[in-house]
Enzyme design. Structure first.
Site: not given
Lengths: 147, 221
Positions: A52-54, A127, B177
């Site tokens: 996941g992005c987060q 995400s 990020h």
């Protein structure tokens, strides 16, 4: 098995109905996250990582044969996350889907997250790895159902 | 940096999307070859932006896309293209977006950009001071002349959790990020929480953000 997947979902909905505002709901999630047994470091591999992005989620599954005669094998999930709220949601997903037959996992729609007002965490935009984790859980069930 | 690049004959392209809404920008002063920014960061509609390029370079460049309105003469032997800027504007343009962007530029010009920058700087200083009072909080990015953003990490608190709890309290921040994974790796962190200030923000709103952060940290620890 004592409860059906549907009943397990209803139990969670009832528990959350007793909580008041957003703060109570999230405190409950954070508590659940803290209670979820930590996954052993050797399972925190690249292979078990649901990206996941987060936040990140680790998930493994195994098919467990029942000891009592005539009962079908069930899928046993182990999971973890690096974020506490994600981990709380992971704990809830594991609670309803764990130790159930692949058929039940695949055939029962998951409605409880919607019903406890935490739907936004299952939005693809978040995400956080949860949508991918749920997909992965169903894929495990599908793979095991063929066995 | 631009001057150094020039000395070495390197073409410079500035991604100015973040600077445009916060600072007065003069491309001739900067001396860059190209400067790009998106409209939606400066209160214009989405899906429209600007690419400035030095005329001399633009003349040398071939069209990147074919379509209506971009040709001059076409024969089987030779095709010549329309003059700038038509050469680069094939087909039907994004008319509504262009009008919206033009209005946003006009609207912004009614404001004193230097005063806006000074106000944002005051918000930045106040927010920095208040946030640093939180136990275990570390600011990532402490350049002296940075614009109004505070990117931070808090020991024992995951940015996704913090972002979620701030969202519940009506505070919009960005977490993760920020499309800069190599930079995150350099700092050995998985992500940050980033508060960004706009000219319309107030000191009271910065205080609300800090209070909400404290509440979230208390819930998570």
């Amino acid at each position: 098995m004592n409860t059906t997947l549907e009943q397990a979902q209803q139990e969670i909905v009832d528990e959350f109905a007793m909580l008041g505002d957003w703060q109570d709901r999230y405190e409950q999630l954070i508590e659940l996250g803290k209670e979820l047994p930590l996954i052993a470091p050797e399972f925190k591999t690249e292979e078990n990582l649901v990206r996941g992005c987060q936040s990140r989620v680790w998930l493994t599954a195994e098919l467990v044969s029942s000891t009592s005669l005539g009962e079908l094998p069930v899928v046993h999930f182990t999971a973890d996350s690096d974020a506490m709220i994600t981990k709380g949601l992971v704990a809830l997903l594991v609670r309803v889907l764990n130790d159930r037959t692949p058929q039940e996992i695949m055939s029962t729609p998951l409605t409880f997250i919607d019903r406890i007002g935490l739907r936004e965490h299952l939005s693809p935009n978040r995400s956080n790895g949860l949508v991918a984790m749920l997909d992965q859980m169903k894929r495990y069930a599908l793979a095991y159902s063929a066995k | 940096m631009i001057a150094e690049a020039k000395k070495r004959g390197i073409i410079t392209v500035v991604d100015g999307a973040q600077a445009i809404p916060h600072l007065p920008v003069d491309v001739q002063d900067l001396g860059c070859d190209f400067y790009a920014f998106s409209g939606h960061k400066m209160y214009a509609p989405t899906g429209i932006g600007v690419l400035y390029g030095r005329e001399e370079l633009l003349e040398q460049m071939p069209p990147w896309q074919g379509g209506g309105e971009m040709i001059d003469q076409v024969t089987f032997e030779k095709t010549t293209y329309a003059k700038l800027p038509f050469k680069f504007e094939a087909g039907t343009p994004h008319i509504a977006g262009i009008i919206g962007l033009g209005e946003a530029v006009r609207w912004m010009r009614d404001y004193d950009l230097s005063a806006m920058a000074a106000h944002e700087h005051a918000l930045l200083e106040h927010g920095t001071k208040e946030l640093l009072a939180i136990d275990g909080l570390r600011i990532i990015g402490t350049a002296k002349k940075k614009v109004g953003v505070i990117s931070f990490v808090i020991e024992g608190v995951h940015h996704y959790d913090l972002g979620t709890l701030l969202d519940q309290q009506g505070i919009a921040v960005r977490t993760g990020h920020h499309c800069t994974q190599p930079l995150m790796e350099h700092f050995s962190i998985s992500g940050t929480t980033r508060a960004s200030f706009a000219p319309f923000n107030t000191i009271a709103e910065v205080d609300a953000m800090v209070a909400a952060t404290k509440k979230a940290v208390k819930m998570l620890r």
